[in-house]
Design a protein around this motif. Structure first.
Motif, PDB file in Angstrom:
ATOM      1  N   ARG A 178       0.808  -1.215   0.000  1.00  0.00           N
ATOM      2  CA  ARG A 178       0.000   0.000   0.000  1.00  0.00           C
ATOM      3  C   ARG A 178       0.839   1.261   0.000  1.00  0.00           C
ATOM      4  O   ARG A 178       0.603   2.193  -0.783  1.00  0.00           O
ATOM      5  CB  ARG A 178      -0.929  -0.008   1.225  1.00  0.00           C
ATOM      6  CG  ARG A 178      -1.789   1.224   1.377  1.00  0.00           C
ATOM      7  CD  ARG A 178      -2.502   1.221   2.718  1.00  0.00           C
ATOM      8  NE  ARG A 178      -3.025  -0.110   3.056  1.00  0.00           N
ATOM      9  CZ  ARG A 178      -3.655  -0.382   4.191  1.00  0.00           C
ATOM     10  NH1 ARG A 178      -3.815   0.563   5.102  1.00  0.00           N
ATOM     11  NH2 ARG A 178      -4.097  -1.602   4.423  1.00  0.00           N
ATOM     12  N   TRP A 179       1.861   1.307   0.868  1.00  0.00           N
ATOM     13  CA  TRP A 179       2.626   2.547   1.001  1.00  0.00           C
ATOM     14  C   TRP A 179       3.537   2.769  -0.195  1.00  0.00           C
ATOM     15  O   TRP A 179       3.821   3.909  -0.568  1.00  0.00           O
ATOM     16  CB  TRP A 179       3.410   2.526   2.308  1.00  0.00           C
ATOM     17  CG  TRP A 179       2.504   2.487   3.500  1.00  0.00           C
ATOM     18  CD1 TRP A 179       2.337   1.455   4.376  1.00  0.00           C
ATOM     19  CD2 TRP A 179       1.600   3.507   3.914  1.00  0.00           C
ATOM     20  NE1 TRP A 179       1.395   1.759   5.316  1.00  0.00           N
ATOM     21  CE2 TRP A 179       0.928   3.021   5.066  1.00  0.00           C
ATOM     22  CE3 TRP A 179       1.294   4.782   3.445  1.00  0.00           C
ATOM     23  CZ2 TRP A 179      -0.031   3.767   5.742  1.00  0.00           C
ATOM     24  CZ3 TRP A 179       0.335   5.533   4.101  1.00  0.00           C
ATOM     25  CH2 TRP A 179      -0.317   5.028   5.235  1.00  0.00           C
ATOM     26  N   PHE A 217     -13.231  11.513   5.427  1.00  0.00           N
ATOM     27  CA  PHE A 217     -14.670  11.571   5.706  1.00  0.00           C
ATOM     28  C   PHE A 217     -15.341  10.223   5.450  1.00  0.00           C
ATOM     29  O   PHE A 217     -16.319   9.877   6.123  1.00  0.00           O
ATOM     30  CB  PHE A 217     -15.321  12.683   4.880  1.00  0.00           C
ATOM     31  CG  PHE A 217     -15.033  14.063   5.416  1.00  0.00           C
ATOM     32  CD1 PHE A 217     -15.625  14.501   6.584  1.00  0.00           C
ATOM     33  CD2 PHE A 217     -14.143  14.900   4.762  1.00  0.00           C
ATOM     34  CE1 PHE A 217     -15.351  15.764   7.095  1.00  0.00           C
ATOM     35  CE2 PHE A 217     -13.857  16.163   5.263  1.00  0.00           C
ATOM     36  CZ  PHE A 217     -14.460  16.593   6.431  1.00  0.00           C
ATOM     37  N   ILE A 218     -14.827   9.453   4.492  1.00  0.00           N
ATOM     38  CA  ILE A 218     -15.357   8.100   4.300  1.00  0.00           C
ATOM     39  C   ILE A 218     -15.013   7.232   5.507  1.00  0.00           C
ATOM     40  O   ILE A 218     -15.826   6.404   5.949  1.00  0.00           O
ATOM     41  CB  ILE A 218     -14.807   7.481   3.005  1.00  0.00           C
ATOM     42  CG1 ILE A 218     -15.274   8.285   1.786  1.00  0.00           C
ATOM     43  CG2 ILE A 218     -15.265   6.032   2.863  1.00  0.00           C
ATOM     44  CD1 ILE A 218     -14.676   7.801   0.485  1.00  0.00           C
ATOM     45  N   GLU A 222     -17.523   5.184   7.798  1.00  0.00           N
ATOM     46  CA  GLU A 222     -17.353   3.767   8.095  1.00  0.00           C
ATOM     47  C   GLU A 222     -17.505   3.520   9.593  1.00  0.00           C
ATOM     48  O   GLU A 222     -18.073   2.501  10.005  1.00  0.00           O
ATOM     49  CB  GLU A 222     -15.993   3.276   7.616  1.00  0.00           C
ATOM     50  CG  GLU A 222     -15.818   1.782   7.762  1.00  0.00           C
ATOM     51  CD  GLU A 222     -14.475   1.293   7.251  1.00  0.00           C
ATOM     52  OE1 GLU A 222     -14.408   0.124   6.837  1.00  0.00           O
ATOM     53  OE2 GLU A 222     -13.508   2.071   7.272  1.00  0.00           O
ATOM     54  N   ASN A 223     -17.014   4.419  10.399  1.00  0.00           N
ATOM     55  CA  ASN A 223     -17.201   4.289  11.837  1.00  0.00           C
ATOM     56  C   ASN A 223     -18.683   4.306  12.201  1.00  0.00           C
ATOM     57  O   ASN A 223     -19.129   3.546  13.074  1.00  0.00           O
ATOM     58  CB  ASN A 223     -16.456   5.404  12.575  1.00  0.00           C
ATOM     59  CG  ASN A 223     -15.003   5.084  12.825  1.00  0.00           C
ATOM     60  OD1 ASN A 223     -14.650   4.372  13.756  1.00  0.00           O
ATOM     61  ND2 ASN A 223     -14.132   5.597  11.957  1.00  0.00           N
ATOM     62  N   LEU A 224     -19.449   5.169  11.540  1.00  0.00           N
ATOM     63  CA  LEU A 224     -20.887   5.204  11.796  1.00  0.00           C
ATOM     64  C   LEU A 224     -21.549   3.904  11.351  1.00  0.00           C
ATOM     65  O   LEU A 224     -22.433   3.377  12.032  1.00  0.00           O
ATOM     66  CB  LEU A 224     -21.515   6.392  11.061  1.00  0.00           C
ATOM     67  CG  LEU A 224     -21.254   7.780  11.648  1.00  0.00           C
ATOM     68  CD1 LEU A 224     -21.863   8.862  10.754  1.00  0.00           C
ATOM     69  CD2 LEU A 224     -21.829   7.882  13.059  1.00  0.00           C
ATOM     70  N   GLY A 225     -21.115   3.388  10.190  1.00  0.00           N
ATOM     71  CA  GLY A 225     -21.685   2.143   9.697  1.00  0.00           C
ATOM     72  C   GLY A 225     -21.476   0.989  10.655  1.00  0.00           C
ATOM     73  O   GLY A 225     -22.396   0.193  10.912  1.00  0.00           O
ATOM     74  N   VAL A 243     -12.968   2.158  14.042  1.00  0.00           N
ATOM     75  CA  VAL A 243     -12.258   1.504  12.945  1.00  0.00           C
ATOM     76  C   VAL A 243     -10.816   1.986  12.962  1.00  0.00           C
ATOM     77  O   VAL A 243     -10.546   3.176  13.160  1.00  0.00           O
ATOM     78  CB  VAL A 243     -12.916   1.842  11.599  1.00  0.00           C
ATOM     79  CG1 VAL A 243     -12.139   1.225  10.440  1.00  0.00           C
ATOM     80  CG2 VAL A 243     -14.366   1.371  11.589  1.00  0.00           C
ATOM     81  N   HIS A 244      -9.881   1.058  12.777  1.00  0.00           N
ATOM     82  CA  HIS A 244      -8.465   1.417  12.855  1.00  0.00           C
ATOM     83  C   HIS A 244      -8.142   2.532  11.860  1.00  0.00           C
ATOM     84  O   HIS A 244      -8.637   2.542  10.722  1.00  0.00           O
ATOM     85  CB  HIS A 244      -7.585   0.195  12.583  1.00  0.00           C
ATOM     86  CG  HIS A 244      -6.169   0.379  13.008  1.00  0.00           C
ATOM     87  ND1 HIS A 244      -5.234   1.032  12.232  1.00  0.00           N
ATOM     88  CD2 HIS A 244      -5.525   0.031  14.149  1.00  0.00           C
ATOM     89  CE1 HIS A 244      -4.077   1.064  12.858  1.00  0.00           C
ATOM     90  NE2 HIS A 244      -4.220   0.453  14.030  1.00  0.00           N
ATOM     91  N   VAL A 245      -7.311   3.462  12.294  1.00  0.00           N
ATOM     92  CA  VAL A 245      -6.997   4.627  11.462  1.00  0.00           C
ATOM     93  C   VAL A 245      -6.293   4.241  10.168  1.00  0.00           C
ATOM     94  O   VAL A 245      -6.291   5.017   9.188  1.00  0.00           O
ATOM     95  CB  VAL A 245      -6.142   5.629  12.274  1.00  0.00           C
ATOM     96  CG1 VAL A 245      -4.735   5.081  12.487  1.00  0.00           C
ATOM     97  CG2 VAL A 245      -6.110   6.998  11.607  1.00  0.00           C
ATOM     98  N   SER A 246      -5.710   3.051  10.096  1.00  0.00           N
ATOM     99  CA  SER A 246      -5.060   2.613   8.855  1.00  0.00           C
ATOM    100  C   SER A 246      -6.057   2.498   7.715  1.00  0.00           C
ATOM    101  O   SER A 246      -5.679   2.573   6.532  1.00  0.00           O
ATOM    102  CB  SER A 246      -4.358   1.265   9.070  1.00  0.00           C
ATOM    103  OG  SER A 246      -5.293   0.243   9.358  1.00  0.00           O
ATOM    104  N   LYS A 247      -7.344   2.338   8.049  1.00  0.00           N
ATOM    105  CA  LYS A 247      -8.369   2.263   7.012  1.00  0.00           C
ATOM    106  C   LYS A 247      -8.509   3.593   6.274  1.00  0.00           C
ATOM    107  O   LYS A 247      -9.009   3.626   5.144  1.00  0.00           O
ATOM    108  CB  LYS A 247      -9.714   1.855   7.632  1.00  0.00           C
ATOM    109  CG  LYS A 247      -9.722   0.464   8.246  1.00  0.00           C
ATOM    110  CD  LYS A 247      -9.497  -0.609   7.190  1.00  0.00           C
ATOM    111  CE  LYS A 247      -9.529  -2.005   7.803  1.00  0.00           C
ATOM    112  NZ  LYS A 247      -9.292  -3.061   6.800  1.00  0.00           N
TER     113      LYS A 247
END
Length: 276
Positions: A178-179, A217-218, A222-225, A243-247
């Motif tokens: 990813r990085w 913002f997505i 996702e945290n709300l979902g 949700v982990h911040v890596s997301k």
């Protein structure tokens, strides 16, 4: 802060607090309109209880709502049939990713509730969450009169976007690149800027900054979902946790992939300036 482009003398707006508030007000309104699909869908998440409605399981009800929203947006010409093709592609790519990520042996997340419209354990409404990202980009492009300066060649942009998508699958087997892909994308889009007009003044910001902000913002959505139990990560099965911040980085890369798809629409290609 995005840099302000000098307007023409014939269309020079007034200065002062009233002008700033007008620009901010129009920016907020256009952002809300661009998020119409996502906003209506998440409103249905809030109002449809987990036990379902009128005997219809929640996941099935959400699918029906998502389809109705999409039909309404086409009927009212908020989206064109040409744009719908790209949105359908987001749906297919997103659903394929969901099926893989929830499969046995991977189980990155799961959909715990019953539904008649589950395929390979994934409710069909899930593809619309990815389609909502595409819908936002399409709507924002039109509403803000977006132009992209110094867009990289389409071939390289397409290859990077494809590699990003494939990495979501292959990192379970050959490692997460990813990085490396993010660094490659930053280099490719280093000179790219997005120009947008909230009201009367053209403004611009680095394209990479815009993509990262959208990804953030997505990640919040996702945290709300997960908070409302639409799906759950393994660390959320006992009790809800963020949700982990890596997301955030994963979503930012997915937004870049979505952006690449949108830029291939014919009516958007005409506004992109590719350097010789």
């Amino acid at each position: 802060m995005p840099e302000t482009l000098a307007p023409s003398s014939a269309n020079r707006p007034g200065t002062g607090i009233r002008s700033i508030l007008a620009e901010l007000g129009h920016f907020t309104l256009k952002e809300a309109r661009a998020c119409l699909f996502a906003g209506l869908f998440f409103a249905s998440v809030l109002f449809i209880p987990r036990t379902g409605i009128l005997g219809i399981p929640r996941y099935d009800a959400l699918l029906a709502v998502a389809v109705l929203i999409q039909v309404w947006m086409i009927y009212t010409k908020r989206e064109t049939l040409d744009e719908l093709k790209a949105i359908c592609l987001f749906h297919v790519l997103g659903f394929a990713l969901e099926v893989f990520k929830t499969s046995s042996g991977i189980k990155s997340w799961s959909y715990p509730d019953f539904a008649y419209t589950k395929v390979f354990g994934v409710p069909l409404f899930s593809g619309f969450m990815y389609a909502a990202v595409g819908s936002y980009i399409i709507q924002a492009w039109r509403l803000f009169d977006l132009r992209v300066l110094h867009h990289p060649p389409y071939l390289w942009a397409g290859l990077v976007a494809s590699a990003i998508y494939l990495n979501f699958f292959t990192h379970h087997f050959i490692g997460d690149y990813r990085w490396y892909l993010a660094a490659l994308a930053l280099g490719l889009y280093a000179r790219s800027q997005v120009v947008f007009r909230p009201y009367r003044i053209d403004r611009r910001m680095p394209l990479a900054v815009a993509l990262v902000l959208i990804g953030f913002f997505i990640w919040l959505a996702e945290n709300l979902g997960t908070l409302f139990g639409l799906w759950a990560y393994p660390h959320q099965l006992g009790a809800w946790a963020t949700v982990h911040v890596s997301k955030w980085s994963a979503w930012s890369l997915l937004v870049l992939m979505s952006f690449t798809i949108v830029t291939n629409l014919k009516h958007i290609k005409a506004t992109i300036h590719i350097p010789e």
